[in-house]
Design a protein around this motif. Structure first.
Motif, PDB file in Angstrom:
ATOM      1  N   ARG A 127      33.198  52.005  29.417  1.00  0.00           N
ATOM      2  CA  ARG A 127      34.396  51.268  29.787  1.00  0.00           C
ATOM      3  C   ARG A 127      35.561  52.186  30.122  1.00  0.00           C
ATOM      4  O   ARG A 127      36.362  51.881  31.017  1.00  0.00           O
ATOM      5  CB  ARG A 127      34.789  50.324  28.639  1.00  0.00           C
ATOM      6  CG  ARG A 127      33.817  49.165  28.436  1.00  0.00           C
ATOM      7  CD  ARG A 127      34.267  48.262  27.310  1.00  0.00           C
ATOM      8  NE  ARG A 127      33.421  47.088  27.187  1.00  0.00           N
ATOM      9  CZ  ARG A 127      33.588  46.132  26.296  1.00  0.00           C
ATOM     10  NH1 ARG A 127      34.598  46.229  25.416  1.00  0.00           N
ATOM     11  NH2 ARG A 127      32.789  45.085  26.251  1.00  0.00           N
ATOM     12  N   ILE A 128      35.679  53.283  29.418  1.00  0.00           N
ATOM     13  CA  ILE A 128      36.777  54.220  29.679  1.00  0.00           C
ATOM     14  C   ILE A 128      36.656  54.791  31.088  1.00  0.00           C
ATOM     15  O   ILE A 128      37.634  54.828  31.853  1.00  0.00           O
ATOM     16  CB  ILE A 128      36.779  55.364  28.641  1.00  0.00           C
ATOM     17  CG1 ILE A 128      36.945  54.806  27.220  1.00  0.00           C
ATOM     18  CG2 ILE A 128      37.887  56.360  28.971  1.00  0.00           C
ATOM     19  CD1 ILE A 128      38.261  54.120  26.987  1.00  0.00           C
ATOM     20  N   ALA A 129      35.458  55.248  31.449  1.00  0.00           N
ATOM     21  CA  ALA A 129      35.241  55.818  32.776  1.00  0.00           C
ATOM     22  C   ALA A 129      35.463  54.767  33.861  1.00  0.00           C
ATOM     23  O   ALA A 129      36.082  55.043  34.902  1.00  0.00           O
ATOM     24  CB  ALA A 129      33.829  56.393  32.880  1.00  0.00           C
ATOM     25  N   ALA A 130      34.983  53.554  33.610  1.00  0.00           N
ATOM     26  CA  ALA A 130      35.169  52.488  34.591  1.00  0.00           C
ATOM     27  C   ALA A 130      36.641  52.145  34.763  1.00  0.00           C
ATOM     28  O   ALA A 130      37.106  51.884  35.879  1.00  0.00           O
ATOM     29  CB  ALA A 130      34.385  51.247  34.162  1.00  0.00           C
ATOM     30  N   SER A 184      42.189  42.188  37.492  1.00  0.00           N
ATOM     31  CA  SER A 184      40.901  41.504  37.398  1.00  0.00           C
ATOM     32  C   SER A 184      39.800  42.456  36.967  1.00  0.00           C
ATOM     33  O   SER A 184      38.911  42.081  36.186  1.00  0.00           O
ATOM     34  CB  SER A 184      40.555  40.863  38.745  1.00  0.00           C
ATOM     35  OG  SER A 184      41.540  39.936  39.133  1.00  0.00           O
ATOM     36  N   ALA A 185      39.845  43.692  37.460  1.00  0.00           N
ATOM     37  CA  ALA A 185      38.846  44.680  37.064  1.00  0.00           C
ATOM     38  C   ALA A 185      38.944  44.984  35.573  1.00  0.00           C
ATOM     39  O   ALA A 185      37.920  45.086  34.880  1.00  0.00           O
ATOM     40  CB  ALA A 185      39.021  45.956  37.882  1.00  0.00           C
ATOM     41  N   LEU A 186      40.157  45.114  35.069  1.00  0.00           N
ATOM     42  CA  LEU A 186      40.332  45.359  33.641  1.00  0.00           C
ATOM     43  C   LEU A 186      39.830  44.180  32.815  1.00  0.00           C
ATOM     44  O   LEU A 186      39.243  44.362  31.736  1.00  0.00           O
ATOM     45  CB  LEU A 186      41.805  45.635  33.337  1.00  0.00           C
ATOM     46  CG  LEU A 186      42.386  46.927  33.939  1.00  0.00           C
ATOM     47  CD1 LEU A 186      43.869  47.045  33.610  1.00  0.00           C
ATOM     48  CD2 LEU A 186      41.629  48.150  33.452  1.00  0.00           C
ATOM     49  N   CYS A 187      40.049  42.974  33.307  1.00  0.00           N
ATOM     50  CA  CYS A 187      39.513  41.804  32.612  1.00  0.00           C
ATOM     51  C   CYS A 187      37.993  41.853  32.578  1.00  0.00           C
ATOM     52  O   CYS A 187      37.378  41.559  31.544  1.00  0.00           O
ATOM     53  CB  CYS A 187      39.971  40.524  33.313  1.00  0.00           C
ATOM     54  SG  CYS A 187      41.713  40.113  33.074  1.00  0.00           S
ATOM     55  N   GLU A 188      37.392  42.229  33.688  1.00  0.00           N
ATOM     56  CA  GLU A 188      35.932  42.249  33.760  1.00  0.00           C
ATOM     57  C   GLU A 188      35.347  43.384  32.931  1.00  0.00           C
ATOM     58  O   GLU A 188      34.250  43.257  32.385  1.00  0.00           O
ATOM     59  CB  GLU A 188      35.498  42.373  35.228  1.00  0.00           C
ATOM     60  CG  GLU A 188      34.020  42.192  35.473  1.00  0.00           C
ATOM     61  CD  GLU A 188      33.532  40.785  35.158  1.00  0.00           C
ATOM     62  OE1 GLU A 188      32.302  40.585  35.132  1.00  0.00           O
ATOM     63  OE2 GLU A 188      34.363  39.880  34.926  1.00  0.00           O
ATOM     64  N   ILE A 189      36.071  44.480  32.823  1.00  0.00           N
ATOM     65  CA  ILE A 189      35.570  45.619  32.046  1.00  0.00           C
ATOM     66  C   ILE A 189      35.716  45.382  30.550  1.00  0.00           C
ATOM     67  O   ILE A 189      34.807  45.685  29.771  1.00  0.00           O
ATOM     68  CB  ILE A 189      36.314  46.907  32.463  1.00  0.00           C
ATOM     69  CG1 ILE A 189      35.969  47.280  33.908  1.00  0.00           C
ATOM     70  CG2 ILE A 189      35.958  48.067  31.535  1.00  0.00           C
ATOM     71  CD1 ILE A 189      36.845  48.388  34.473  1.00  0.00           C
ATOM     72  N   TRP A 190      36.847  44.813  30.123  1.00  0.00           N
ATOM     73  CA  TRP A 190      37.178  44.766  28.705  1.00  0.00           C
ATOM     74  C   TRP A 190      37.108  43.377  28.075  1.00  0.00           C
ATOM     75  O   TRP A 190      36.901  43.263  26.863  1.00  0.00           O
ATOM     76  CB  TRP A 190      38.592  45.320  28.485  1.00  0.00           C
ATOM     77  CG  TRP A 190      38.703  46.781  28.774  1.00  0.00           C
ATOM     78  CD1 TRP A 190      39.125  47.356  29.938  1.00  0.00           C
ATOM     79  CD2 TRP A 190      38.359  47.853  27.899  1.00  0.00           C
ATOM     80  NE1 TRP A 190      39.083  48.723  29.839  1.00  0.00           N
ATOM     81  CE2 TRP A 190      38.621  49.070  28.594  1.00  0.00           C
ATOM     82  CE3 TRP A 190      37.881  47.922  26.596  1.00  0.00           C
ATOM     83  CZ2 TRP A 190      38.409  50.316  28.026  1.00  0.00           C
ATOM     84  CZ3 TRP A 190      37.667  49.165  26.018  1.00  0.00           C
ATOM     85  CH2 TRP A 190      37.922  50.345  26.737  1.00  0.00           C
ATOM     86  N   ILE A 191      37.322  42.327  28.855  1.00  0.00           N
ATOM     87  CA  ILE A 191      37.501  40.999  28.252  1.00  0.00           C
ATOM     88  C   ILE A 191      36.376  40.077  28.691  1.00  0.00           C
ATOM     89  O   ILE A 191      36.531  39.260  29.611  1.00  0.00           O
ATOM     90  CB  ILE A 191      38.872  40.398  28.633  1.00  0.00           C
ATOM     91  CG1 ILE A 191      39.991  41.395  28.346  1.00  0.00           C
ATOM     92  CG2 ILE A 191      39.115  39.106  27.863  1.00  0.00           C
ATOM     93  CD1 ILE A 191      41.344  40.934  28.787  1.00  0.00           C
ATOM     94  N   LYS A 192      35.245  40.210  28.084  1.00  0.00           N
ATOM     95  CA  LYS A 192      34.147  39.268  28.288  1.00  0.00           C
ATOM     96  C   LYS A 192      33.204  39.378  27.103  1.00  0.00           C
ATOM     97  O   LYS A 192      33.189  40.376  26.376  1.00  0.00           O
ATOM     98  CB  LYS A 192      33.400  39.544  29.599  1.00  0.00           C
ATOM     99  CG  LYS A 192      32.747  40.908  29.719  1.00  0.00           C
ATOM    100  CD  LYS A 192      32.097  41.063  31.086  1.00  0.00           C
ATOM    101  CE  LYS A 192      31.476  42.435  31.273  1.00  0.00           C
ATOM    102  NZ  LYS A 192      30.883  42.604  32.601  1.00  0.00           N
TER     103      LYS A 192
END
Length: 459
Positions: A127-130, A184-192
């Motif tokens: 997640r950090i790299a993404a 939106s990318a941060l939501c998809e990376i971290w919040i699901k």
């Protein structure tokens, strides 16, 4: 006789194999660019959306053609409304309340960006790299928009270029897409949810309930600020005559407001926030509302001011402003849901149902809000406008998916699919005036004797 348990095991194995095959087919989709799939040298090629996902060998990939066709259709609409909108006002942007064909272009872009993100971040090993990659790509896209839309290439007719930093436009189409993409990318990376197995339609919503919650929260924040902030009176300057002096030649015009909850062109919270944070000198200098009847004798076209024109008619207004970009993020998150359906649901009929029902609900909500007083308005990016355009995008994408990926009518959409794969390049060449500038840059003896004048454009 084959034991019943063995039959069930074999059925489960076959289902798993079919799901794996569908995943391999759809893994091939990667959005090489925020707006589309293209190879435009290393700079823009880095703006892809497949950060953090596991790559599949190219021999095993097959793209979902409907995504490229949808994006290509959006690009085609953009080119049409940009080039024909001035001639046919009915398809040009609405001067204020209401929607036209041109008002659907931006939400369609945001919708497909969100949908693509769901596929690009289907698997996130780190997640950090993404996150770092997503931030870098958003910055690149924002800077690209700043150069293309900040005024640097706007001196086409004079064959000049460059922009005064004191008056550069800070926001724009690509900048708005960059902001919506990043959030939106941060939501998809971290919040699901952590469970990758979605067993039903209800579990799909549960897995991404926090993302949907963020969309609702952003809508509440936008609506509360739009109708709750007090808008004081304000002033702006316009250039008088041809002088370029910093002090002389400027007229200060005052706009009297002192209201709360106004959604008209002069005293809305969207414009107030942009005036305070961006500054009028860094906003779009040709406001869309200058085509209204109050501000143009040729309305709905641009034209001379009426004799009784209100004071705000010449004031700058940023159509891609800060507060309105909150709802642009919501449009992108709604597109994420459609991508999640592709990721987790493999049956065509179930996909179509999962797309059609929310789209119809959004359309109904949009019309209810519009007739209740929250009018469709692109400039303010009202919640009714968000619901209407997201619902329309969902219906349109579903139709394209059925036509192209279910029934396989790809020959009819070949050109749109190609445009979708090269949409960022087309946007740069067409919408940002690089192609006209290139053509007009070649002339015989005098700048007036250029290719565009030869074919009757700009004469």
């Amino acid at each position: 006789m084959v034991p019943y348990r063995l039959i069930k095991v074999n059925e489960k194995v076959m289902e798993d194999l079919m799901d794996k095959k569908m995943e391999e087919m759809e893994e091939g989709y990667s959005d090489k660019g925020i707006i589309g799939h293209q190879n435009i040298q290393q700079t823009t090629d880095d703006l892809n959306l497949n950060a953090g996902r596991e790559e599949v060998p190219s021999s095993e990939k097959r793209r979902l053609a409907s995504l490229d066709v949808f994006r290509g259709l959006t690009v085609a609409l953009m080119v049409i409304v940009d080039d024909v909108g001035g001639i046919v006002p009915a398809i040009n942007h609405s001067p204020w309340d209401g929607v036209t064909l041109a008002d659907f272009v931006m939400p369609l872009f945001l919708f497909i960006v969100g949908l693509s993100l769901a596929l690009a971040y289907k698997r996130v090993p780190c997640r950090i790299a993404a996150t770092k990659t997503a931030v870098l790509r958003a910055i690149k896209l924002f800077v690209l928009g700043l150069v293309l839309q900040g005024g640097y290439f706007h001196g086409i007719n004079q064959l000049t270029f460059g922009v005064d930093i004191q008056h550069i436009r800070l926001m724009g189409t690509l900048q708005r897409i960059a902001i919506a993409y990043l959030v939106s990318a941060l939501c998809e990376i971290w919040i699901k949810g952590n469970d990758n197995v979605v067993k039903s339609e209800l579990s799909l919503f549960k897995r991404y309930k926090f993302q949907l919650g963020i969309a609702v929260l952003l809508t509440v924040v936008h609506t509360s600020l739009l109708y709750g902030l007090h808008v004081p009176s304000w002033e702006y300057q316009i250039q008088s005559g041809n002088t370029s002096s910093a002090a002389a030649g400027k007229t200060i015009i005052r706009v009297n407001c002192g209201v709360r909850g106004d959604t008209g062109p002069a005293c809305n919270a969207v414009g107030m926030i942009d005036h305070m944070i961006l500054g009028t000198q860094h906003m779009y200098a040709r406001p869309i509302y200058s085509r209204t009847k109050q501000c143009s004798i040729k309305s709905p076209n641009y034209g001379p001011l009426p004799t009784d024109a209100p004071s705000w008619c010449q004031a700058p207004f940023e159509p891609e402003g800060l507060l309105s970009s909150i709802m642009a993020i919501v449009s992108c998150i709604l597109g994420l849901h459609y991508g999640h359906v592709i990721v987790h649901i493999k049956d065509h009929k179930k996909r179509i149902m999962q797309w059609t029902i929310p789209a119809l609900v959004l359309l109904v909500m949009g019309f209810i809000m519009h007739f209740s007083g929250i009018h469709f308005n692109k400039a303010l990016y009202s919640s009714s406008y968000t619901c209407l355009t997201a619902g329309a995008a969902g219906i349109l994408f579903t139709g394209i998916y059925v036509l192209v990926d279910v029934y396989g009518y790809k020959r009819l959409t070949f050109v749109l699919e190609w445009m979708g794969k090269h949409s960022l390049m087309i946007y740069i060449l067409a919408a940002c005036n690089l192609l006209p500038m290139f053509l007009q840059g070649f002339y015989w003896k005098k700048p007036e004797n250029n290719i565009l004048r030869l074919i009757g454009i700009g004469s």
